[in-house]
Design an enzyme around this catalytic site. Structure first.
Site, PDB file in Angstrom:
ATOM      1  N   GLU A   1      -9.446  -0.148   7.809  1.00 44.04           N
ATOM      2  CA  GLU A   1     -10.249  -0.414   6.868  1.00 44.04           C
ATOM      3  C   GLU A   1     -10.342  -1.889   6.729  1.00 44.04           C
ATOM      4  OE1 GLU A   1      -9.102   1.235   2.869  1.00 44.04           O
ATOM      5  OE2 GLU A   1      -7.025   0.406   3.178  1.00 44.04           O
TER       6      GLU A   1
ATOM      7  N   LYS B   1      -3.721   4.083  -4.497  1.00 47.43           N
ATOM      8  CA  LYS B   1      -4.326   3.104  -5.247  1.00 47.43           C
ATOM      9  C   LYS B   1      -3.111   2.274  -5.643  1.00 47.43           C
ATOM     10  CE  LYS B   1      -8.614   0.676  -6.721  1.00 47.43           C
ATOM     11  NZ  LYS B   1      -8.749  -0.225  -5.548  1.00 47.43           N
TER      12      LYS B   1
ATOM     13  N   TYR C   1      -3.842   1.547 -10.126  1.00 45.12           N
ATOM     14  CA  TYR C   1      -4.857   0.710 -10.660  1.00 45.12           C
ATOM     15  C   TYR C   1      -6.296   1.198 -10.278  1.00 45.12           C
ATOM     16  CZ  TYR C   1      -6.074  -1.952  -6.944  1.00 45.12           C
ATOM     17  OH  TYR C   1      -6.697  -2.594  -5.410  1.00 45.12           O
TER      18      TYR C   1
ATOM     19  N   LEU D   1      -7.994   3.822   2.020  1.00 41.67           N
ATOM     20  CA  LEU D   1      -8.116   4.185   0.600  1.00 41.67           C
ATOM     21  C   LEU D   1      -9.339   5.113   0.233  1.00 41.67           C
ATOM     22  CD1 LEU D   1      -7.268   3.449  -2.678  1.00 41.67           C
ATOM     23  CD2 LEU D   1      -9.298   1.997  -2.633  1.00 41.67           C
TER      24      LEU D   1
ATOM     25  N   ARG E   1      17.230  -2.954 -13.828  1.00 39.34           N
ATOM     26  CA  ARG E   1      16.559  -2.778 -12.592  1.00 39.34           C
ATOM     27  C   ARG E   1      17.294  -1.927 -11.709  1.00 39.34           C
ATOM     28  NH1 ARG E   1      16.164  -4.678  -7.483  1.00 39.34           N
ATOM     29  NH2 ARG E   1      14.053  -5.335  -6.823  1.00 39.34           N
TER      30      ARG E   1
ATOM     31  N   ARG F   1      -9.445   9.646  -9.369  1.00 43.45           N
ATOM     32  CA  ARG F   1      -8.753   9.257  -8.573  1.00 43.45           C
ATOM     33  C   ARG F   1      -7.336   8.376  -8.918  1.00 43.45           C
ATOM     34  NH1 ARG F   1     -10.828   4.183  -4.439  1.00 43.45           N
ATOM     35  NH2 ARG F   1     -10.856   3.282  -6.661  1.00 43.45           N
TER      36      ARG F   1
ATOM     37  N   HIS G   1      16.176   1.271  -8.576  1.00 41.87           N
ATOM     38  CA  HIS G   1      14.945   1.856  -7.788  1.00 41.87           C
ATOM     39  C   HIS G   1      14.369   3.032  -8.194  1.00 41.87           C
ATOM     40  CE1 HIS G   1      15.909  -1.915  -5.320  1.00 41.87           C
ATOM     41  NE2 HIS G   1      14.665  -1.325  -4.448  1.00 41.87           N
TER      42      HIS G   1
END
Length: 287
Positions: free
Chosen positions: A184, A151, A32, A208, A102, A51, A104
């Site tokens: 951070e 991210k 995102y 990040l 579902r 990015r 992995h």
């Protein structure tokens, strides 16, 4: 009413729907970005897009848009949401997509889910020490995963750390690794100031690659009036700093005047923050 973008369609945000089998919902399997626009002008648009593309490549999600196509999509979304105000943020979310089970391992033959929406953001803070909002932080050991340079939408580790700050009446949590070195904050990058020198942790897998962080560093170096370093910084240095800042797309450069209940420096917003914020503000639309 906010207009969202979902898989090629513009529609009211409250009508946007995804399948519960979407891997972004089940696994946090996605990337995102959040990009600010002030009076229609973006801050760091292409660095944000690049990015995101790099993140999609790193976790092997197909990117069906060129950088220019992303730019056009987001500009169209901003135009469709002009009724929300002059200052808007855009949230961009790309998950691996929806599978029939579902499991992995990465599925084959699924199309990514692309979801974007706009929302009103506040005016930038004034570059004035006497008026800017002051932040407080609590320090805690960084217990997130070891790929913080991606991210990812899987933000539970960050959420838990942010809650540590929030539940104790603070604005943020300052994170340090097992060696006592700053990484951070839970949702921001970090800077300290000591004896007039600005320093921020080096870019590696622990932090990040913040777009605002990069704009700050590059604009300060281009201006040349303030010294800025990228290096290892200890928690002890932060505790004894003259100034402490956090940076993000939404906060820009925010001064922190209290850490673990104690004043940072003299407990007031510093002169270096004011100088740096003026330099950043003058050049932030150039990136």
């Amino acid at each position: 009413m906010s207009i969202a973008y979902l898989n090629g369609e513009y529609l009211p945000l409250e009508e946007a729907r995804i399948s519960p089998m979407d891997r972004g919902f089940l696994f946090g399997d996605g990337i995102y970005e959040v990009i600010p626009y002030y009076n229609g002008k973006s801050v760091g648009l292409m660095p944000h897009i690049n990015r995101m593309i790099n993140g999609l490549t790193e976790i092997e999600i197909k990117n069906s848009h060129t950088a220019d196509e992303w730019k056009t999509l987001l500009s169209d979304l901003i135009a469709k949401n002009s009724d929300l105000g002059t200052n808007l943020g855009v949230y961009v979310h790309v998950s691996r997509g929806t599978d029939v089970k579902r499991y992995h391992a990465y599925p084959e033959g699924v199309e990514p889910t692309i979801f974007c929406f706009a929302f009103a953001i506040k005016d930038p803070e004034p570059a004035d020490r006497s008026q800017v909002h002051q932040y407080s932080m609590v320090s805690t050991e960084d217990l997130r995963w070891q790929r913080c340079h991606i991210k990812s939408t899987a933000l539970l580790g960050n959420v838990i750390h942010f809650q540590e700050g929030y539940s104790t009446g603070n604005d943020e949590a300052l994170l340090f690794n097992a060696k006592g070195e700053l990484t951070e904050a839970s949702s921001c990058n970090v800077f300290i100031v000591k004896d007039g020198v600005i320093a921020t942790p080096i870019q590696d897998n622990q932090i990040l690659p913040g777009i605002t962080r990069r704009i700050i560093i590059d604009s300060l170096k281009a201006d040349g009036s303030l010294k800025v370093e990228e290096r290892i910084i200890t928690l002890e240095e932060a505790q004894n700093a003259d100034e402490l800042w956090v940076s993000s797309s939404s906060k820009e450069i925010a001064p922190v005047t209290k850490l673990d209940g104690k004043p940072v420096g003299n407990g007031e917003v510093g002169e270096i923050w004011e100088k740096a914020f003026k330099i950043y503000t003058a050049s932030k639309y150039d990136f």
